[in-house]
Design an enzyme around this catalytic site. Structure first.
Site, PDB file in Angstrom:
ATOM      1  N   GLU A 132       0.822  -1.218   0.000  1.00  0.00           N
ATOM      2  CA  GLU A 132       0.000   0.000   0.000  1.00  0.00           C
ATOM      3  C   GLU A 132       0.858   1.271   0.000  1.00  0.00           C
ATOM      4  O   GLU A 132       0.380   2.360   0.311  1.00  0.00           O
ATOM      5  CB  GLU A 132      -0.950  -0.015   1.210  1.00  0.00           C
ATOM      6  CG  GLU A 132      -1.870  -1.222   1.237  1.00  0.00           C
ATOM      7  CD  GLU A 132      -3.237  -1.001   0.584  1.00  0.00           C
ATOM      8  OE1 GLU A 132      -3.779   0.099   0.683  1.00  0.00           O
ATOM      9  OE2 GLU A 132      -3.755  -1.956  -0.039  1.00  0.00           O
ATOM     10  N   HIS A 188      -4.317   2.130   7.536  1.00  0.00           N
ATOM     11  CA  HIS A 188      -2.923   2.354   7.114  1.00  0.00           C
ATOM     12  C   HIS A 188      -2.182   2.883   8.341  1.00  0.00           C
ATOM     13  O   HIS A 188      -2.777   3.553   9.195  1.00  0.00           O
ATOM     14  CB  HIS A 188      -2.830   3.422   6.010  1.00  0.00           C
ATOM     15  CG  HIS A 188      -3.286   2.960   4.662  1.00  0.00           C
ATOM     16  ND1 HIS A 188      -4.077   3.721   3.836  1.00  0.00           N
ATOM     17  CD2 HIS A 188      -3.049   1.815   3.982  1.00  0.00           C
ATOM     18  CE1 HIS A 188      -4.309   3.070   2.711  1.00  0.00           C
ATOM     19  NE2 HIS A 188      -3.703   1.903   2.777  1.00  0.00           N
ATOM     20  N   CYS A 233      -2.486  11.596   3.678  1.00  0.00           N
ATOM     21  CA  CYS A 233      -2.837  10.633   2.617  1.00  0.00           C
ATOM     22  C   CYS A 233      -2.690  11.269   1.250  1.00  0.00           C
ATOM     23  O   CYS A 233      -2.478  10.580   0.253  1.00  0.00           O
ATOM     24  CB  CYS A 233      -4.299  10.209   2.729  1.00  0.00           C
ATOM     25  SG  CYS A 233      -4.710   9.401   4.259  1.00  0.00           S
TER      26      CYS A 233
END
Ligand code: SUG
Length: 444
Positions: A175, A248, A366
């Site tokens: 990721e 995350h 992000c």
């Protein structure tokens, strides 16, 4: 270490089909807002305001373009045939599919790739590995176009090396930089990779939500990037925190240069912090306890999904936290930030409104991919993708010209939306100098 590098944040530009489809399991905000009306124009402008705020703080700022959405190549690969309009109409009859191929998720560029600066790699090149994002279908569509964008923007083989996304399977789920932090002290760096599960070694797993990143993927990226194994750590995320919405690692820790901020439930084994201190004793670690702010409130406020930047201009130069406005509105989160400032861990905090992105679980951190570059490397970046006040103004005009104010879930089936998006992206490729063959629709 050779010449010093400086971190450039490459923010993802929000795409014209930005919508709230509730696509991400374990991402509480995405789940909560699924099906709501989105505001693509506002979302893109919020993103550009954020980029401008960083420029005003003297922080170098870059941009990564949105991807083509709806992604017709995927629909064709799934057997849909006919004109673009016929394909969209047919796909809209398969529940959920059009939302998956229309997500503007490439805007969260912390998941676009992992990057290793030249100072830390054996061959002194900057290494990029696009994330395969295999754990969610809508995100797995990103890697190919991300590779194209990165190779075009960082094209000089003298400075940059581009790896393929890791071969995709549950073993190598990757990721990207959202699960990686580079810390630097006295010109030595430490790379901290955080994973949710190991595909090989039995490890405690979350019970409710998926652990997206594997240890094996992180290890492969570190190998590809030719990092010094003695200055690389692989640490497991707390599975209980994943079950509380920490999908995350950048939702529960943030580090920059010699500062590392985290929650006490960031890691499965909190000896992780000793491991960091042992390799990088000068790193200032500030660990917040559950009694100061719970994991649930951490997820709600997105306290750790802030950026730490080194501001050289603006009202208070120094180490600055770029936090979402949700933290300003959240008493515990605000208190923690004020404490960091009074303890001297930070010099200042700035609160930014990225609410449209936040509704899908994407805070300030992000939205950006950090690329530390020396002066020569920065000079080799595609110039139009490095922004200043004037290019931000141009991009705002472009958004105002092309983006809809609102999108209802049903609007994704509107063939006119496809045409509008393609027109917008076609113009963007000239604005950013990406070439007229950048998007699949331009090549077909
Ligand atoms: O992968 N949300 C993204 C948010 C990514 C946040 N990135 C970092 N933490 N670095 C995700 O879960 C939701 C899209 C939707 O529901 O419409 C989404 O993909």
């Amino acid at each position: 270490m050779s010449t010093p590098d400086e971190e450039v944040n490459f923010d993802g530009l929000v795409g014209p089909t930005h919508n709230h489809a509730g696509l991400s399991r374990g991402n509480l905000a995405s789940h909560r807002h699924g099906g709501q009306t989105s505001r693509p124009r506002e979302a893109a402008l919020q993103g550009l305001e954020k980029m401008l705020a960083l420029i005003d703080l003297g922080v170098p700022q870059g941009v990564l373009p949105p991807h083509e959405r709806p992604h017709l190549p995927t629909l064709r690969a799934l057997g849909f045939r006919g004109s673009d309009g016929q394909i969209v109409a047919a796909a809209s009859r398969t529940p959920g599919l059009l939302a998956q191929v229309s997500s503007s998720s490439p805007m969260w560029t912390a998941n676009a790739a992992t990057v290793a600066p030249s100072a830390d790699t054996e061959d002194s090149l900057v290494h990029f590995t696009p994330a395969n994002l295999k754990s969610a279908f809508h995100r797995s569509l990103e890697a190919e176009q991300t590779s194209r964008a990165l190779t075009r923007i960082f094209s000089s083989p003298q400075h940059f090396v581009h790896h393929d996304p890791l071969p995709g399977s549950w073993r190598f789920d990757d990721e990207g930089a959202a699960n990686h932090t580079r810390l630097v002290t006295s010109s030595k760096s430490l790379h901290v990779f955080v994973y949710g599960r190991s595909a090989v070694t039995p490890s405690k797993l979350p019970q409710k939500f998926p652990a997206r990143q594997t240890r094996e993927a992180s290890q492969a990226v570190a190998r590809l990037h030719r990092l010094n194994p003695a200055r690389t750590l692989f640490l497991q995320q707390h599975p209980g925190a994943i079950d509380e919405g920490v999908f995350h690692h950048d939702v529960i820790s943030v580090g920059h240069e010699s500062v590392f901020l985290c929650h006490e439930r960031a890691f499965f084994d909190m000896n992780a912090l000793d491991a960091i201190r042992e390799i990088a004793p000068d790193v200032q670690v500030a660990c917040v306890s559950e009694s100061e702010i719970s994991v649930a409130d951490t997820v709600q406020s997105y306290l750790f999904n802030s950026q730490i930047v080194h501001a050289t201009s603006g009202p208070k130069p120094g180490r600055t936290l770029i936090a979402p406005t949700e933290c300003d509105d959240h008493p515990q989160a605000r208190t923690v930030i004020e404490q960091w400032i009074s303890d001297g861990v930070l010099d200042a905090a700035t609160y930014l409104d990225v609410r449209q992105s936040m509704k899908n679980g994407g805070g300030p951190a992000c939205l950006r991919l950090r690329v530390a570059l020396t002066k020569d490397e920065r000079d080799a970046v595609l110039p139009n993708c490095l922004l200043d006040r004037s290019s931000i103004a141009t991009l705002k005009q472009w958004v105002l010209k092309h983006y809809r104010e609102e999108l209802e879930p049903g609007d994704l089936a509107d063939p006119q939306l496809l045409r509008e998006s393609q027109a917008a992206l076609d113009e963007l490729t000239s604005l950013l100098d990406l070439g007229s063959d950048f998007y699949p629709f331009q090549r077909s």
